[in-house]
Design a protein around this motif. Structure first.
Motif, PDB file in Angstrom:
ATOM      1  N   VAL A 107      37.766  45.619  45.526  1.00 34.09           N
ATOM      2  CA  VAL A 107      38.492  45.633  44.258  1.00 34.09           C
ATOM      3  C   VAL A 107      39.683  44.704  44.388  1.00 34.09           C
ATOM      4  N   VAL A 108      39.915  43.902  43.343  1.00 32.71           N
ATOM      5  CA  VAL A 108      41.152  43.119  43.272  1.00 32.71           C
ATOM      6  C   VAL A 108      42.084  43.850  42.319  1.00 32.71           C
ATOM      7  N   LEU A 109      43.285  44.134  42.803  1.00 33.60           N
ATOM      8  CA  LEU A 109      44.330  44.802  42.032  1.00 33.60           C
ATOM      9  C   LEU A 109      45.423  43.785  41.733  1.00 33.60           C
ATOM     10  N   ALA A 110      45.737  43.602  40.452  1.00 33.55           N
ATOM     11  CA  ALA A 110      46.829  42.713  40.042  1.00 33.55           C
ATOM     12  C   ALA A 110      47.937  43.594  39.461  1.00 33.55           C
ATOM     13  N   GLU A 111      48.998  43.767  40.216  1.00 34.32           N
ATOM     14  CA  GLU A 111      50.105  44.644  39.816  1.00 34.32           C
ATOM     15  C   GLU A 111      51.386  44.150  40.452  1.00 34.32           C
ATOM     16  N   ASP A 112      52.392  43.828  39.631  1.00 33.07           N
ATOM     17  CA  ASP A 112      53.636  43.292  40.168  1.00 33.07           C
ATOM     18  C   ASP A 112      54.654  44.369  40.522  1.00 33.07           C
ATOM     19  N   GLU A 113      54.442  45.600  40.082  1.00 37.44           N
ATOM     20  CA  GLU A 113      55.370  46.682  40.419  1.00 37.44           C
ATOM     21  C   GLU A 113      54.964  47.288  41.762  1.00 37.44           C
ATOM     22  N   TRP A 165      45.387  43.251  46.955  1.00 35.28           N
ATOM     23  CA  TRP A 165      46.469  43.458  45.991  1.00 35.28           C
ATOM     24  C   TRP A 165      47.252  42.162  45.830  1.00 35.28           C
ATOM     25  N   LYS A 166      47.341  41.695  44.596  1.00 36.09           N
ATOM     26  CA  LYS A 166      48.105  40.501  44.262  1.00 36.09           C
ATOM     27  C   LYS A 166      49.178  40.868  43.247  1.00 36.09           C
ATOM     28  N   LYS A 167      50.332  40.208  43.359  1.00 36.68           N
ATOM     29  CA  LYS A 167      51.475  40.591  42.537  1.00 36.68           C
ATOM     30  C   LYS A 167      51.736  39.645  41.370  1.00 36.68           C
ATOM     31  N   ASN A 168      50.810  38.713  41.114  1.00 35.02           N
ATOM     32  CA  ASN A 168      50.913  37.883  39.923  1.00 35.02           C
ATOM     33  C   ASN A 168      49.515  37.459  39.486  1.00 35.02           C
ATOM     34  N   GLY A 169      49.425  37.032  38.244  1.00 31.14           N
ATOM     35  CA  GLY A 169      48.133  36.700  37.664  1.00 31.14           C
ATOM     36  C   GLY A 169      47.438  35.522  38.314  1.00 31.14           C
ATOM     37  N   ASN A 170      48.191  34.514  38.701  1.00 29.47           N
ATOM     38  CA  ASN A 170      47.580  33.331  39.327  1.00 29.47           C
ATOM     39  C   ASN A 170      46.902  33.702  40.637  1.00 29.47           C
ATOM     40  N   ASP A 171      47.598  34.458  41.489  1.00 30.63           N
ATOM     41  CA  ASP A 171      47.021  34.864  42.770  1.00 30.63           C
ATOM     42  C   ASP A 171      45.845  35.814  42.567  1.00 30.63           C
ATOM     43  N   ALA A 223      42.815  33.741  41.584  1.00 31.56           N
ATOM     44  CA  ALA A 223      42.306  33.029  42.766  1.00 31.56           C
ATOM     45  C   ALA A 223      41.521  33.989  43.670  1.00 31.56           C
ATOM     46  N   ALA A 224      42.016  35.206  43.844  1.00 31.16           N
ATOM     47  CA  ALA A 224      41.321  36.191  44.687  1.00 31.16           C
ATOM     48  C   ALA A 224      39.996  36.609  44.051  1.00 31.16           C
ATOM     49  N   ILE A 225      39.982  36.757  42.745  1.00 29.81           N
ATOM     50  CA  ILE A 225      38.748  37.144  42.049  1.00 29.81           C
ATOM     51  C   ILE A 225      37.690  36.061  42.215  1.00 29.81           C
ATOM     52  N   VAL A 226      38.069  34.811  42.069  1.00 29.54           N
ATOM     53  CA  VAL A 226      37.133  33.697  42.235  1.00 29.54           C
ATOM     54  C   VAL A 226      36.629  33.638  43.675  1.00 29.54           C
ATOM     55  N   ALA A 227      37.518  33.813  44.629  1.00 31.48           N
ATOM     56  CA  ALA A 227      37.148  33.709  46.043  1.00 31.48           C
ATOM     57  C   ALA A 227      36.311  34.893  46.524  1.00 31.48           C
ATOM     58  N   GLU A 228      36.668  36.101  46.100  1.00 28.21           N
ATOM     59  CA  GLU A 228      36.036  37.314  46.634  1.00 28.21           C
ATOM     60  C   GLU A 228      34.891  37.849  45.790  1.00 28.21           C
ATOM     61  N   LYS A 229      34.867  37.523  44.514  1.00 25.46           N
ATOM     62  CA  LYS A 229      33.879  38.092  43.588  1.00 25.46           C
ATOM     63  C   LYS A 229      33.790  39.612  43.804  1.00 25.46           C
ATOM     64  N   ASP A 243      51.398  42.804  31.809  1.00 33.06           N
ATOM     65  CA  ASP A 243      52.625  42.024  31.950  1.00 33.06           C
ATOM     66  C   ASP A 243      52.940  41.805  33.419  1.00 33.06           C
ATOM     67  N   MET A 244      52.726  40.569  33.882  1.00 35.20           N
ATOM     68  CA  MET A 244      53.048  40.225  35.274  1.00 35.20           C
ATOM     69  C   MET A 244      53.363  38.742  35.340  1.00 35.20           C
ATOM     70  N   PRO A 245      54.009  38.329  36.420  1.00 40.62           N
ATOM     71  CA  PRO A 245      54.359  36.911  36.567  1.00 40.62           C
ATOM     72  C   PRO A 245      53.112  36.020  36.596  1.00 40.62           C
ATOM     73  N   GLY A 246      53.317  34.754  36.270  1.00 44.98           N
ATOM     74  CA  GLY A 246      52.194  33.821  36.219  1.00 44.98           C
ATOM     75  C   GLY A 246      51.399  34.092  34.960  1.00 44.98           C
ATOM     76  N   ILE A 247      50.110  33.914  35.038  1.00 46.19           N
ATOM     77  CA  ILE A 247      49.284  34.224  33.868  1.00 46.19           C
ATOM     78  C   ILE A 247      49.207  35.740  33.710  1.00 46.19           C
TER      79      ILE A 247
END
Length: 140
Positions: A16-22, A42-48, A51-57, A66-70
């Motif tokens: 699982v990829v988790l995108a959460e800045d808090e 776990w990534k803390k911004n949308g851009n990262d 990238a993780a989703i594309v790399a890891e599928k 609402d998070m930094p980046g996209i």
């Protein structure tokens, strides 16, 4: 309880990829999923996160809005608009409880929508439900 244990056993080693800045929320979700033997990136911004989703599928993505980046909606649009990732189920995990946000997420292809504050067990149950679906298993 046996159903939940069986669900956990059937989804062990899922990614699982988790995108959460808090920090606190990310740590709570990551810990809860990892106790269920689910691997979490776990990534803390949308851009990262993208990238993780594309790399890891991954088998599933959990996105804050609402998070930094996209933002999470843009990551969701990219997931659903890219052939290699379009079948990945997505849970939006956000403080934005307005109907317009929920409608936007569902129109863009979100599988589920959780409003903060939330119960960690509820998030785990939703993750397990989505991972148990055949499409999630095929992409993970």
């Amino acid at each position: 309880m046996a159903v939940q244990r069986e669900s956990i056993e059937n989804t062990m080693d899922a990614r699982v990829v988790l995108a959460e800045d808090e920090e606190d929320i990310g740590l709570i979700v990551k810990t809860k999923l990892e106790h269920a033997k689910i691997h979490v990136t776990w990534k803390k911004n949308g851009n990262d996160a993208w990238a993780a989703i594309v790399a890891e599928k991954p088998a599933l993505a959990i996105l804050d809005v609402d998070m930094p980046g996209i933002d999470g909606f843009e990551v969701l649009s990219r997931i659903k608009g890219t052939y290699e990732t379009q079948d990945i189920p997505v849970i939006m995990l956000t403080a934005q409880g307005h109907e317009a946000y929920l409608g936007n997420a569902m129109r863009k292809g979100a599988s589920d929508y959780v409003v903060k504050p939330f119960q960690p067990a509820d998030v785990l149950a939703r993750v397990l439900r989505l991972l148990a679906k055949p499409a999630a298993k095929a992409s993970g």
